[in-house]
Design a protein around this motif. Structure first.
Motif, PDB file in Angstrom:
ATOM      1  N   ALA A 379       0.833  -1.208   0.000  1.00  6.51           N
ATOM      2  CA  ALA A 379       0.000   0.000   0.000  1.00  6.51           C
ATOM      3  C   ALA A 379       0.861   1.248   0.000  1.00  6.51           C
ATOM      4  N   MET A 380       1.898   1.250   0.837  1.00  9.60           N
ATOM      5  CA  MET A 380       2.741   2.442   0.934  1.00  9.60           C
ATOM      6  C   MET A 380       3.597   2.634  -0.319  1.00  9.60           C
ATOM      7  N   GLU A 381       3.963   1.545  -0.979  1.00 12.75           N
ATOM      8  CA  GLU A 381       4.678   1.680  -2.252  1.00 12.75           C
ATOM      9  C   GLU A 381       3.827   2.427  -3.272  1.00 12.75           C
ATOM     10  N   ASP A 382       2.551   2.058  -3.356  1.00  8.62           N
ATOM     11  CA  ASP A 382       1.655   2.740  -4.294  1.00  8.62           C
ATOM     12  C   ASP A 382       1.454   4.195  -3.891  1.00  8.62           C
ATOM     13  N   LEU A 383       1.299   4.442  -2.603  1.00  4.67           N
ATOM     14  CA  LEU A 383       1.121   5.808  -2.131  1.00  4.67           C
ATOM     15  C   LEU A 383       2.329   6.670  -2.497  1.00  4.67           C
ATOM     16  N   GLU A 384       3.523   6.117  -2.342  1.00  4.47           N
ATOM     17  CA  GLU A 384       4.730   6.896  -2.624  1.00  4.47           C
ATOM     18  C   GLU A 384       4.915   7.175  -4.116  1.00  4.47           C
ATOM     19  N   VAL A 385       4.357   6.326  -4.972  1.00  7.28           N
ATOM     20  CA  VAL A 385       4.414   6.615  -6.418  1.00  7.28           C
ATOM     21  C   VAL A 385       3.712   7.943  -6.697  1.00  7.28           C
ATOM     22  N   VAL A 386       2.606   8.177  -6.022  1.00  8.52           N
ATOM     23  CA  VAL A 386       1.900   9.450  -6.202  1.00  8.52           C
ATOM     24  C   VAL A 386       2.688  10.589  -5.566  1.00  8.52           C
ATOM     25  N   ARG A 387       3.117  10.396  -4.321  1.00  9.61           N
ATOM     26  CA  ARG A 387       3.778  11.478  -3.584  1.00  9.61           C
ATOM     27  C   ARG A 387       5.082  11.937  -4.244  1.00  9.61           C
ATOM     28  N   ILE A 388       5.878  11.006  -4.739  1.00  9.65           N
ATOM     29  CA  ILE A 388       7.173  11.373  -5.303  1.00  9.65           C
ATOM     30  C   ILE A 388       7.016  12.231  -6.554  1.00  9.65           C
ATOM     31  N   ASN A 389       5.854  12.125  -7.209  1.00 10.68           N
ATOM     32  CA  ASN A 389       5.573  12.940  -8.384  1.00 10.68           C
ATOM     33  C   ASN A 389       4.883  14.258  -8.046  1.00 10.68           C
ATOM     34  N   ARG A 390       4.697  14.516  -6.764  1.00 13.29           N
ATOM     35  CA  ARG A 390       4.031  15.742  -6.338  1.00 13.29           C
ATOM     36  C   ARG A 390       4.938  16.645  -5.497  1.00 13.29           C
ATOM     37  N   PHE A 391       6.119  16.155  -5.086  1.00 12.24           N
ATOM     38  CA  PHE A 391       7.000  16.907  -4.207  1.00 12.24           C
ATOM     39  C   PHE A 391       8.248  17.374  -4.939  1.00 12.24           C
ATOM     40  N   ARG A 392       8.814  18.469  -4.443  1.00 15.41           N
ATOM     41  CA  ARG A 392      10.155  18.843  -4.863  1.00 15.41           C
ATOM     42  C   ARG A 392      11.118  17.741  -4.429  1.00 15.41           C
ATOM     43  N   SER A 393      12.012  17.351  -5.304  1.00 13.02           N
ATOM     44  CA  SER A 393      12.897  16.221  -5.009  1.00 13.02           C
ATOM     45  C   SER A 393      13.767  16.475  -3.783  1.00 13.02           C
ATOM     46  N   ASP A 394      14.145  17.739  -3.549  1.00 17.02           N
ATOM     47  CA  ASP A 394      15.015  18.022  -2.411  1.00 17.02           C
ATOM     48  C   ASP A 394      14.259  18.093  -1.094  1.00 17.02           C
ATOM     49  N   MET A 395      12.923  17.995  -1.148  1.00 17.97           N
ATOM     50  CA  MET A 395      12.114  18.044   0.076  1.00 17.97           C
ATOM     51  C   MET A 395      11.233  16.816   0.242  1.00 17.97           C
ATOM     52  N   TYR A 396      11.428  15.837  -0.637  1.00 20.39           N
ATOM     53  CA  TYR A 396      10.611  14.618  -0.560  1.00 20.39           C
ATOM     54  C   TYR A 396      11.221  13.636   0.424  1.00 20.39           C
ATOM     55  N   ASN A 397      10.388  13.139   1.326  1.00 18.14           N
ATOM     56  CA  ASN A 397      10.780  12.087   2.261  1.00 18.14           C
ATOM     57  C   ASN A 397       9.664  11.057   2.322  1.00 18.14           C
ATOM     58  N   PRO A 398       9.975   9.777   2.108  1.00 22.39           N
ATOM     59  CA  PRO A 398       8.943   8.751   2.202  1.00 22.39           C
ATOM     60  C   PRO A 398       8.341   8.722   3.605  1.00 22.39           C
ATOM     61  N   LEU A 399       7.076   8.385   3.658  1.00 17.16           N
ATOM     62  CA  LEU A 399       6.399   8.262   4.941  1.00 17.16           C
ATOM     63  C   LEU A 399       6.848   6.982   5.648  1.00 17.16           C
ATOM     64  N   PRO A 400       6.840   6.963   6.970  1.00 14.97           N
ATOM     65  CA  PRO A 400       7.150   5.719   7.684  1.00 14.97           C
ATOM     66  C   PRO A 400       6.053   4.682   7.455  1.00 14.97           C
ATOM     67  N   ILE A 401       6.393   3.420   7.568  1.00 19.29           N
ATOM     68  CA  ILE A 401       5.411   2.350   7.388  1.00 19.29           C
ATOM     69  C   ILE A 401       4.454   2.367   8.583  1.00 19.29           C
ATOM     70  N   PRO A 402       3.169   2.528   8.365  1.00 21.31           N
ATOM     71  CA  PRO A 402       2.213   2.573   9.475  1.00 21.31           C
ATOM     72  C   PRO A 402       2.155   1.253  10.231  1.00 21.31           C
ATOM     73  N   ALA A 403       1.751   1.330  11.487  1.00 19.80           N
ATOM     74  CA  ALA A 403       1.697   0.145  12.334  1.00 19.80           C
ATOM     75  C   ALA A 403       0.446  -0.686  12.100  1.00 19.80           C
ATOM     76  N   THR A 404      -0.618  -0.062  11.596  1.00 25.91           N
ATOM     77  CA  THR A 404      -1.886  -0.781  11.430  1.00 25.91           C
ATOM     78  C   THR A 404      -2.514  -0.445  10.082  1.00 25.91           C
ATOM     79  N   PRO A 405      -3.384  -1.309   9.591  1.00 23.59           N
ATOM     80  CA  PRO A 405      -4.114  -0.989   8.357  1.00 23.59           C
ATOM     81  C   PRO A 405      -4.914   0.304   8.476  1.00 23.59           C
ATOM     82  N   LYS A 406      -5.506   0.570   9.630  1.00 22.07           N
ATOM     83  CA  LYS A 406      -6.301   1.787   9.795  1.00 22.07           C
ATOM     84  C   LYS A 406      -5.453   3.031   9.585  1.00 22.07           C
TER      85      LYS A 406
END
Length: 494
Positions: A379-406
């Motif tokens: 899920a987070m891999e797919d989310l980051e595909v969107v985010r990486i194309n929306r952020f400045r490369s020098d300010m992009y940081n992947p989100l941490p892996i959430p602890a729960t599905p919720k």
């Protein structure tokens, strides 16, 4: 082609004119003959009709992504908005001035698709078999799209508890005498699903680059993924999102596409800095800019100013290039002049809000389904595909892996708000309020008393609240819609 245009005129009048005209059905005597598949394909090619920009106050003003502070209303002296904007903003149930634009737009498309489906398999309609299969599948796709859009506005949200509630008028033929009685919600969604299944038989499996006015199987998969997300079938939603992305997965990289223009002078002594997507594109560039869509459609509130809520603005993170779309101290159209806009405004193209089915939507749908089904990493891999194309490369940081599905689903929903603030948020709130995993959403506003679009600004502001599962999630039909049906079509009850 002349006869086909006559037919288009007939269809428009069929859904919008008086009952006197409805007494005359199409026949050989009034020249409405169709003889070839090419004629039927011409209906699909005519995007002036099917991709029309129409007013959509509901998706703009009913959600928690929009906020009209009283100080903004006071500064604008109530101008820059329509009476219906205020009625929808406060979720009124009696709206004398409610527009039929959305309703008529989609039923006009449905009427056109019914012409195709009534004639496509006639033995005397000549044409290539491959083109016949394409036209048939695309007609089912467009009809399903319009019914799903209508259901997301005029019926209660899909849930087991609501299946016997009122659904839509299901027009399946071109007959002017066809019933205009509303089906129930179960029959409405069953009908939409059946149309989607037919659309999935489209023989063209690849995405047609630059062909977003004619749709192929990936567009049908994208529509199926949205349908099954709405109905809570997450395995099927993931399956069809993956199928669509296997054919077309190119995202726009906003770092290379969006930038601030120089200040635009409106006169009266003030300049406004806009994003490049606002004034930069001619019609060819505009289509190219939206090349990450399987299925393009635009709507508008016919005003440049759409004030986002502080809640939505707070979701925009540092380095997110979508922040360019939130212009502070922009402008609004007041009394035939431009005036300072003493708040944020959301802009993209002038007046336009893109709808349709897109690559980022499919990534976020698949991400949500994977999280719900236990694959948080995927899920987070797919989310980051969107985010990486929306952020400045020098300010992009992947989100941490959430602890729960919720928590993962909540992150993805926030991303959907940022990416689709005025096209998917109303749909998302409706479905999430029937979802046991996520927290219910209650929307509150502070605004003046509103009655039939009239705002009592001399009175003290009051609190408006839309609770989860409120019947006002089914927005009222226009009184004229009910009148033209001679009472067959019932109004929503509250």
């Amino acid at each position: 082609m002349k006869k086909l245009l006559i037919l288009m005129g007939f269809l428009f009048m069929l859904i919008s004119c008086s009952e006197d005209f409805l007494e005359e059905p199409p026949s050989k005597n009034n020249s409405l003959q169709i003889k070839s598949v090419e004629q039927l394909a011409g209906i699909l090619n005519n995007n002036v009709f099917t991709e029309n920009i129409f007013a959509d106050a509901i998706n703009v003003y009913c959600t928690d992504n929009t906020e009209i502070p009283t100080q903004l209303f006071d500064a604008a002296q109530g101008e820059g908005f329509s009476p219906e904007d205020f009625d929808q903003y406060t979720w009124q149930t009696t709206i004398e001035n409610v527009s039929e634009a959305v309703y008529l737009h989609h039923y006009f498309i449905i009427a056109q698709m019914n012409v195709i489906l009534e004639n496509i398999d006639r033995s005397d309609v000549e044409g290539d078999d491959m083109e016949r299969r394409e036209v048939r599948a695309e007609a089912y796709l467009r009809r399903a799209w319009s019914y799903l859009q209508l259901a997301s506005v005029y019926t209660l949200p899909y849930s087991e508890a609501n299946l016997e509630e009122m659904g839509l008028v299901l027009r399946q033929t071109t007959s002017p005498t066809e019933s205009q009685i509303r089906s129930n919600l179960k029959d409405t969604y069953d009908f939409i699903e059946a149309d989607i299944l037919e659309a999935l038989k489209h023989p063209v499996l690849e995405h047609r680059e630059g062909g977003r006015w004619r749709y192929t199987k990936p567009a049908a998969d994208a529509l199926a993924s949205r349908f099954y997300l709405i109905t809570g079938d997450y395995e099927k939603a993931e399956e069809h999102a993956s199928a669509a992305l296997s054919a077309h997965s190119t995202m726009l990289d906003y770092q290379n596409e969006i930038f601030e223009l120089g200040a635009f002078n409106f006169g009266d002594g003030f300049d406004v800095v806009y994003p490049s997507s606002f004034f930069h594109f001619n019609s060819t560039d505009y289509n190219s800019f939206h090349r990450d869509y399987f299925f393009s459609q635009a709507n508008t509130n016919f005003r440049i100013n759409t004030p986002p809520s502080q809640e939505l603005i707070s979701l925009i993170q540092p380095g997110d290039i979508r922040s360019f779309f939130f212009v502070e101290n922009g402008h609004m159209w007041v009394s035939n002049r431009y005036a300072d806009f003493p708040y944020f405004t959301y802009v993209r193209q002038p007046f336009v809000r893109m709808q349709g089915l897109s690559v980022p939507e499919c990534y976020l749908t698949r991400a949500e389904c994977r999280a719900r089904l236990g694959d948080i990493g995927g899920a987070m891999e797919d989310l980051e595909v969107v985010r990486i194309n929306r952020f400045r490369s020098d300010m992009y940081n992947p989100l941490p892996i959430p602890a729960t599905p919720k928590i993962a689903v909540e992150e993805i929903i926030d991303e959907r708000r940022r990416e689709f603030p005025y096209s998917l948020r109303w749909i998302d709130i409706r479905r999430l309020n029937t979802d046991p995993l996520t927290d219910p959403i209650t929307i509150t506003r502070e605004f003046y008393e509103v009655s039939n679009g009239s705002v009592s600004s001399n009175s003290a502001p009051r609190t408006y609240t839309l609770e989860p599962n409120d019947r006002r999630y089914a927005r009222p039909l226009a009184p004229n819609t009910i009148f033209k049906s001679q009472g067959q079509t019932e109004q929503n009850t509250y």
